[in-house]
Design a protein around this motif. Structure first.
Motif, PDB file in Angstrom:
ATOM      1  N   ALA A  64       1.013  -1.532   0.295  1.00 42.15           N
ATOM      2  CA  ALA A  64       0.600   0.107  -0.282  1.00 42.15           C
ATOM      3  C   ALA A  64       0.890   1.404  -0.139  1.00 42.15           C
ATOM      4  O   ALA A  64       0.499   1.975  -0.738  1.00 42.15           O
ATOM      5  CB  ALA A  64      -1.104   0.016   0.928  1.00 42.15           C
ATOM      6  N   CYS A  65       1.607   1.369   0.975  1.00 41.10           N
ATOM      7  CA  CYS A  65       2.922   2.536   0.781  1.00 41.10           C
ATOM      8  C   CYS A  65       3.804   2.134   1.772  1.00 41.10           C
ATOM      9  O   CYS A  65       4.009   1.142   2.164  1.00 41.10           O
ATOM     10  CB  CYS A  65       2.077   3.751   1.009  1.00 41.10           C
ATOM     11  N   CYS A  66       4.955   2.514   1.264  1.00 36.43           N
ATOM     12  CA  CYS A  66       6.094   2.795   2.554  1.00 36.43           C
ATOM     13  C   CYS A  66       7.364   4.066   2.054  1.00 36.43           C
ATOM     14  O   CYS A  66       7.061   4.708   1.339  1.00 36.43           O
ATOM     15  CB  CYS A  66       6.521   1.890   1.085  1.00 36.43           C
ATOM     16  N   GLU A  85      -0.883  10.805   3.017  1.00 34.82           N
ATOM     17  CA  GLU A  85      -0.269  11.259   2.406  1.00 34.82           C
ATOM     18  C   GLU A  85      -0.515  10.595   0.669  1.00 34.82           C
ATOM     19  O   GLU A  85      -0.765  11.124  -0.085  1.00 34.82           O
ATOM     20  CB  GLU A  85       1.162  11.248   1.936  1.00 34.82           C
ATOM     21  N   GLU A  86      -0.252   9.141   0.611  1.00 34.30           N
ATOM     22  CA  GLU A  86       0.108   8.597  -0.573  1.00 34.30           C
ATOM     23  C   GLU A  86      -1.336   7.701  -1.459  1.00 34.30           C
ATOM     24  O   GLU A  86      -1.844   7.418  -2.785  1.00 34.30           O
ATOM     25  CB  GLU A  86       0.384   6.977  -0.406  1.00 34.30           C
ATOM     26  N   MET A  87      -2.017   7.155  -0.214  1.00 35.10           N
ATOM     27  CA  MET A  87      -3.270   7.015  -0.272  1.00 35.10           C
ATOM     28  C   MET A  87      -4.677   7.371  -0.064  1.00 35.10           C
ATOM     29  O   MET A  87      -6.210   6.575  -0.492  1.00 35.10           O
ATOM     30  CB  MET A  87      -3.598   5.711   0.207  1.00 35.10           C
ATOM     31  N   GLY A  88      -4.706   8.863   0.067  1.00 34.35           N
ATOM     32  CA  GLY A  88      -5.101   9.359   1.173  1.00 34.35           C
ATOM     33  C   GLY A  88      -6.883   8.750   2.245  1.00 34.35           C
ATOM     34  O   GLY A  88      -7.585   9.242   1.934  1.00 34.35           O
ATOM     35  N   PHE A  89      -5.928   7.868   2.707  1.00 34.88           N
ATOM     36  CA  PHE A  89      -6.962   7.122   4.274  1.00 34.88           C
ATOM     37  C   PHE A  89      -6.463   6.483   5.174  1.00 34.88           C
ATOM     38  O   PHE A  89      -4.797   6.713   5.111  1.00 34.88           O
ATOM     39  CB  PHE A  89      -7.631   6.025   3.896  1.00 34.88           C
ATOM     40  N   ASP A  90      -6.517   6.725   6.392  1.00 36.54           N
ATOM     41  CA  ASP A  90      -5.739   6.794   7.316  1.00 36.54           C
ATOM     42  C   ASP A  90      -6.705   5.341   8.307  1.00 36.54           C
ATOM     43  O   ASP A  90      -7.728   4.794   7.805  1.00 36.54           O
ATOM     44  CB  ASP A  90      -5.203   7.648   8.383  1.00 36.54           C
ATOM     45  N   CYS A  91      -5.577   3.940   9.006  1.00 37.07           N
ATOM     46  CA  CYS A  91      -6.497   3.043   9.456  1.00 37.07           C
ATOM     47  C   CYS A  91      -5.629   2.611  10.942  1.00 37.07           C
ATOM     48  O   CYS A  91      -4.249   3.347  10.893  1.00 37.07           O
ATOM     49  CB  CYS A  91      -6.732   1.877   8.510  1.00 37.07           C
ATOM     50  N   TYR A 127      -8.027   7.462  -2.210  1.00 32.97           N
ATOM     51  CA  TYR A 127      -8.079   8.484  -2.421  1.00 32.97           C
ATOM     52  C   TYR A 127      -6.670   8.678  -2.869  1.00 32.97           C
ATOM     53  O   TYR A 127      -6.050   9.264  -2.456  1.00 32.97           O
ATOM     54  CB  TYR A 127      -8.159  10.141  -1.805  1.00 32.97           C
ATOM     55  N   PRO A 128      -5.794   7.886  -4.280  1.00 31.71           N
ATOM     56  CA  PRO A 128      -4.554   7.870  -3.868  1.00 31.71           C
ATOM     57  C   PRO A 128      -4.410   9.653  -4.465  1.00 31.71           C
ATOM     58  O   PRO A 128      -4.620  10.071  -5.185  1.00 31.71           O
ATOM     59  CB  PRO A 128      -4.474   6.966  -4.761  1.00 31.71           C
TER      60      PRO A 128
END
Length: 179
Positions: A64-66, A85-91, A127-128
């Motif tokens: 998903a991101c790094c 910042e990269e994918m537009g969401f948090d969890c 939201y990438p």
């Protein structure tokens, strides 16, 4: 704007200094990093295709991101920041393991990272950021493994290292017979 710095570490992930990110990559010095893996409730993994103009591994598929935590920033905090910042969401995220790897690229850069692998579950809208992400998709573990076997060069080096351990941690029912 000050260039971003990475945290230089020893083999035990103890901070030993900081350095400008690109300088650390040109010198191949071990530094702290993280890789965020996201699954959904169906057990599928979120993959991103890195933007086509990234300084290395452009256009390759990966988790998903790094990224790298900033000096003074906790790794988990950095994972949340970068996921947004990269994918537009948090969890919710938690660390499941860490590993060290080294990959040399044709452009003279070397990834030599002490990589903390963070895991979360997310089922919502993505939201990438087009500056970071060319494409994204959720795939089953079997489908990812099949693609990696057929086209290994389309995935990032660290994903090859981390994925088998992540799948083992998740205890996903992976078909290893090829049938």
């Amino acid at each position: 704007m000050k260039p971003s710095e990475v945290i230089l570490v020893n083999e035990s992930d103890e901070a030993i200094g900081t350095m400008e990110k690109m300088a650390a990559h040109y010198k191949g010095l071990l530094h702290r990093a993280f890789s965020v893996f996201i699954i959904n409730d169906a057990g599928e993994m979120l993959l991103q295709q890195r933007a086509l103009d990234k300084y290395h591994s452009a256009g390759l598929w990966t988790n998903a991101c790094c990224s790298h935590p900033f000096p003074g920033e906790a790794t988990l905090e950095a994972g949340h920041r970068r996921l947004q910042e990269e994918m537009g969401f948090d969890c919710d995220l938690h660390e499941i393991f860490s590993f060290t790897y080294r990959t040399e690229f044709d452009n003279g850069l070397t990834e030599h990272e002490f990589d903390h692998v963070l895991l979360g579950t997310y089922n919502g809208i993505i939201y990438p950021n087009a500056a970071e992400v060319n494409d994204y998709r959720y795939l089953s573990a079997n489908h990812i493994l099949e693609l990696m076997e057929k086209e290994p060069g389309t995935f990032t080096s660290w994903f090859h290292y981390a994925l088998p351990i992540v799948l083992q941690h998740l205890d996903l029912r992976v078909n290893t017979t090829g049938v």
